[in-house]
Every structure is written in C-alpha cells, then in structure tokens.
Design an enzyme around this catalytic site. Sequence first.
Site, PDB file in Angstrom:
ATOM      1  N   ASP A   1       0.839  -1.201   0.000  1.00 28.13           N
ATOM      2  CA  ASP A   1       0.000   0.000   0.000  1.00 28.13           C
ATOM      3  C   ASP A   1       0.871   1.246   0.000  1.00 28.13           C
ATOM      4  OD1 ASP A   1      -2.330   1.479   0.036  1.00 28.13           O
ATOM      5  OD2 ASP A   1      -2.419   1.507   2.226  1.00 28.13           O
TER       6      ASP A   1
ATOM      7  N   HIS B   1      -3.418  14.037   0.854  1.00 28.98           N
ATOM      8  CA  HIS B   1      -3.687  13.103   1.956  1.00 28.98           C
ATOM      9  C   HIS B   1      -2.500  13.050   2.923  1.00 28.98           C
ATOM     10  CE1 HIS B   1      -4.884   9.548   4.211  1.00 28.98           C
ATOM     11  NE2 HIS B   1      -3.732   8.998   3.915  1.00 28.98           N
TER      12      HIS B   1
ATOM     13  N   GLU C   1     -10.336   4.028   3.592  1.00 25.47           N
ATOM     14  CA  GLU C   1      -9.441   4.816   2.746  1.00 25.47           C
ATOM     15  C   GLU C   1      -9.799   4.569   1.289  1.00 25.47           C
ATOM     16  OE1 GLU C   1      -5.371   5.700   5.245  1.00 25.47           O
ATOM     17  OE2 GLU C   1      -5.406   3.931   3.975  1.00 25.47           O
TER      18      GLU C   1
ATOM     19  N   GLU D   1      -9.052   4.226  -2.312  1.00 29.55           N
ATOM     20  CA  GLU D   1      -7.850   3.991  -3.105  1.00 29.55           C
ATOM     21  C   GLU D   1      -8.201   3.272  -4.399  1.00 29.55           C
ATOM     22  OE1 GLU D   1      -4.387   2.452  -1.164  1.00 29.55           O
ATOM     23  OE2 GLU D   1      -5.076   3.009   0.835  1.00 29.55           O
TER      24      GLU D   1
ATOM     25  N   ASP E   1      -8.892   0.505   1.853  1.00 29.18           N
ATOM     26  CA  ASP E   1      -7.910   0.098   2.858  1.00 29.18           C
ATOM     27  C   ASP E   1      -8.463   0.473   4.237  1.00 29.18           C
ATOM     28  OD1 ASP E   1      -5.541  -0.679   4.097  1.00 29.18           O
ATOM     29  OD2 ASP E   1      -4.613   1.284   3.813  1.00 29.18           O
TER      30      ASP E   1
ATOM     31  N   ARG F   1      -7.755   3.787  13.159  1.00 28.89           N
ATOM     32  CA  ARG F   1      -6.897   4.953  13.431  1.00 28.89           C
ATOM     33  C   ARG F   1      -6.320   4.970  14.831  1.00 28.89           C
ATOM     34  NH1 ARG F   1      -5.485   6.092   8.479  1.00 28.89           N
ATOM     35  NH2 ARG F   1      -7.244   6.641   7.161  1.00 28.89           N
TER      36      ARG F   1
ATOM     37  N   GLN G   1      -3.546   2.467  14.847  1.00 29.08           N
ATOM     38  CA  GLN G   1      -2.467   3.036  14.019  1.00 29.08           C
ATOM     39  C   GLN G   1      -1.654   4.085  14.774  1.00 29.08           C
ATOM     40  OE1 GLN G   1      -3.935   4.670  10.338  1.00 29.08           O
ATOM     41  NE2 GLN G   1      -1.945   5.427   9.674  1.00 29.08           N
TER      42      GLN G   1
ATOM     43  N   LYS H   1      -4.067  -1.944   9.750  1.00 26.08           N
ATOM     44  CA  LYS H   1      -4.510  -2.096   8.368  1.00 26.08           C
ATOM     45  C   LYS H   1      -4.443  -3.547   7.900  1.00 26.08           C
ATOM     46  CE  LYS H   1      -3.215   2.615   7.378  1.00 26.08           C
ATOM     47  NZ  LYS H   1      -4.176   3.149   6.420  1.00 26.08           N
TER      48      LYS H   1
ATOM     49  N   THR I   1      -9.018  -5.593   3.639  1.00 23.62           N
ATOM     50  CA  THR I   1      -8.882  -4.661   2.519  1.00 23.62           C
ATOM     51  C   THR I   1      -9.877  -5.134   1.473  1.00 23.62           C
ATOM     52  OG1 THR I   1      -6.511  -4.437   2.984  1.00 23.62           O
ATOM     53  CG2 THR I   1      -7.271  -3.698   0.815  1.00 23.62           C
TER      54      THR I   1
ATOM     55  N   GLU J   1      -9.668  12.488   7.655  1.00 18.12           N
ATOM     56  CA  GLU J   1      -9.546  13.843   7.101  1.00 18.12           C
ATOM     57  C   GLU J   1     -10.890  14.573   7.102  1.00 18.12           C
ATOM     58  OE1 GLU J   1      -7.595  11.660   3.755  1.00 18.12           O
ATOM     59  OE2 GLU J   1      -6.816  13.659   3.348  1.00 18.12           O
TER      60      GLU J   1
END
Length: 424
Positions: free
Chosen positions: A134, A141, A207, A209, A241, A245, A248, A261, A265, A372
């Site tokens: 990834d 971002h 996420e 992607e 993904d 948080r 993480q 993560k 996925t 975000e």
Amino acid sequence: MPHPNDPSLRSFIPVDPASDFPIQNLPYGVFSTKAAPAPRVGVAIGDHVLDLAVLEGEGLIDLAPAFDVFAQGSLNAFMALGPKVWSRTRARISELLRHDNPQLRDNKILRASALMPMADTRLHLPIAVAGYTDFYSSKEHATNVGVMFRGKDNALQPNWLHMPIAYNGRASTVVVSGTKVRRPRGQLKPPSAEVPSFGPCKRLDFELEMGVVVGQSSVMGEMLTEKQAEAMIFGFVMLNDWSARDIQQWEYVPLGPFQAKAFATSISPWIVTREALEPFRVQGPVQDPAPLPYLRQTEPNNYDLQLDVALRAAQMNEAANICRTNFRYMYWSSVQQLVHHASSGCAMNVGDLLGSGTISGPDKHQRGSLLEISWNGTEPVELAGGVKRTFLEDGDSLSFHGWCQGDGYRVGFGEVEGTIAPAV
Ligand SMILES: O=C(O)/C=C/C(=O)CC(=O)CC(=O)O
Ligand SMILES: [Ca+2]
Ligand SMILES: [Mg+2]
C-alpha cells in the site's frame, strides 16, 4: 477491424449510457451461479456477464498453447500469458459482442449458456493475491495526515517528495466487495491514558484507493524501466484500505502501520484493464523537485477517473455522499510506484496488488478518509436527518463508485462495498 476502445462500437446486448460496462470497457472478473457453482472467469457487459470458460470451451477464444485458462477461480493463469494475449483476447471478446456480428448474437443455445444476468451471479475475489503493498502517494492526503499526527511543521517527511512511500500489507485479508468487515480489536492508548489496553477499535475508518493488479512477474535483482513497469500492469480495481486509526496512532512508530490495516482490505470485483483506461490518460501534478532519473516519466501515467464515496448508516434509507474526488490528483503514478517497488531488486509476482494510497484532492469535499473528513474526529460530518459521523459505527455500509467519462459512454468500476459488523 475497429479498435475495442472505439467510442462508436455498439453491442447486441443493450447497454444503458449510464452503465459502467459498455463494450468499450469489458472488465474481467470471477463469478459463479447457483446452477454452476464453480467459480470461473467472465466479462461484464451492460448488466450481463459473459462466461469466458464457455467461449473457450467452444473454441471461440483460442489461447493455445494454454488451455482451460478461464475455467479457473482466479485470473492469475490468464494474466500470466502476458500483455499481447490480454490485448488479443480483449479484441476477440469485443468482436464477439459487436452488434453486427451474428456469431454469438444469433446462436440461441450458445447465448443461453454463455450470457447471464449479473444479478443472478455471485462475484468472487478476481485474483489470487500474491502480495499486497500500500502506497501513500496523494500529497494532499499525506499532508493532512501529517498535520494531524505530527503537526504542521513535520507534515510531509523529507523523503516524501523523492520517492513513493509504502508499507507491505497483508494479502491474506484482501476480500471482495460485499464481504462484511468485522471491527478489529487491538492495542489502544489514547493520549489521555497512561497505559495501553486491548479492545475494539473506536476509530474505524475507510481509505479511498485504486488498486493496481500486476499481471506479470519481474526478475529478482533486476530493476524496471517505465515502459516495462507499464506493460506489467494488467488493470485496476477500486480498493478500500480499512484503517483502525486508534490502533495506528499507537503502533506506527517506527515501522509504520501493522495491525491497524491488516484486518481487511476490500476490492471491487471487476478488473478494468489498463487498455480500456488508455483514452483517459492525463498528466499528473508537476513533480518538484524532479525525481531521480530512475523515477522519471516520459508519458502521462495518471488517469482522469472520478470517484465517489457514499456512507449509509443502518437507520438511513439512502446513502449520503461524503467525498467526490479524482484519481488524477495522485502525485506518484502507479507506474512510478511499480518502478520504485522493484528498484532494490524486489521481485514482483503475477497477482501482486498495489494500493495507490488514499486519494484526496485539494478541496474539502475531496478528502478520501473519515480521518480527514472529520479532521481527526473534531468535525463530525452530517449524513442525513441528524445522523452524524466522525468514524464508522457498526452497521454502517460504505461504498465507492468510480468511472471514466467518455463521450456518450463511461468506463466504470461498479462498486466496492463493505458493511461493518460488531467486534467479537
Ligand atoms: O503515518 C502516516 O503518515 C499515515 C500512514 C497511513 O495511513 C498509511 C496509508 O495507508 C497511506 C495511504 O493510504 O495513503
Ligand atoms: Ca492506505
Ligand atoms: Mg488494509
């Protein structure tokens, strides 16, 4: 013979102009039906699936000396045949589906066995995922996350503008759209806590992607040129993904994301070929400073590909749009990512999956993650009728849509959806 990307082509299968799957697309997937439960390779056309195993069996698609390539539960065997075969096969499928070709159109028995409504099929993971890497290639971002995790002054790390940054993810938990995603558990240590605890993630995120499907291997010890890397790309899928948080934030120093993560996925079931995306190539953002010579590009390797994210809480009838952005904003292209991936001598395999990195854009509505969108949980987003979100709750369904808009048709990706199940 007209090129399969020719906008004037029409199929004898009726295709709505708003469909993701006109004859100019022809994405590959793996499907099964109740009547024939063995997964096999098909192509999407309008709201139908064309069974390539049947066509190969009837001798209408000839892949000699290889055979039974489509009567398999993944596209890996077909991908291994290489870009010339990919191109030739796509041209042949296009020819068989054309409105003025009677070969399949007027053969009732063959049509009945080779074409079925997509609604009657089950779509499977289209590839045996060899490895999953990834990237982190959207400047917007990376800057947003950097500001939130490390402060304004250390937002972009000094290496970021010089190479496509990535971590090695888990191939074992890549799942197809529609698979439920269980809320992960992990080590949490909010800033207010003195010691870590173990429990369900409280800051579950998505996420947005794109995923590159690598269709050819590279030799261990050898680098790739821009041209070689491009030729190895079979196609693209949409990729979510899923990210925890809180896990993480506590675990990522110094080696990057790990359990945050690793739990799931999701990818879309249809692989849109690189060739089908060719008309939508665009120049990416200007790269300043100029990358090192091995990463320089002579071609526009980005794509004008629109992306939408919709979120539906269990109590909502309709999903609310929470992001609309475009793949074209990516600072590092998929080709540069692949060149860099092999640059140390790392061998690439058929079936490798490369996540583009979260796709955010310059505007507020173009942020490709809830981290975000809700600015680290400080600005809840209003969905509908008073339903608000900072991060994902159990029962939430999240879906991406993506498409390239042509003149009177679109080359689309369908959907990648996942619904959150409670932690065990
Ligand atoms: O620590 C950070 O800066 C954040 C890293 C990520 O979230 C990794 C990731 O998945 C990157 C991406 O999707 O763009
Ligand atoms: Ca990611
Ligand atoms: Mg993941």
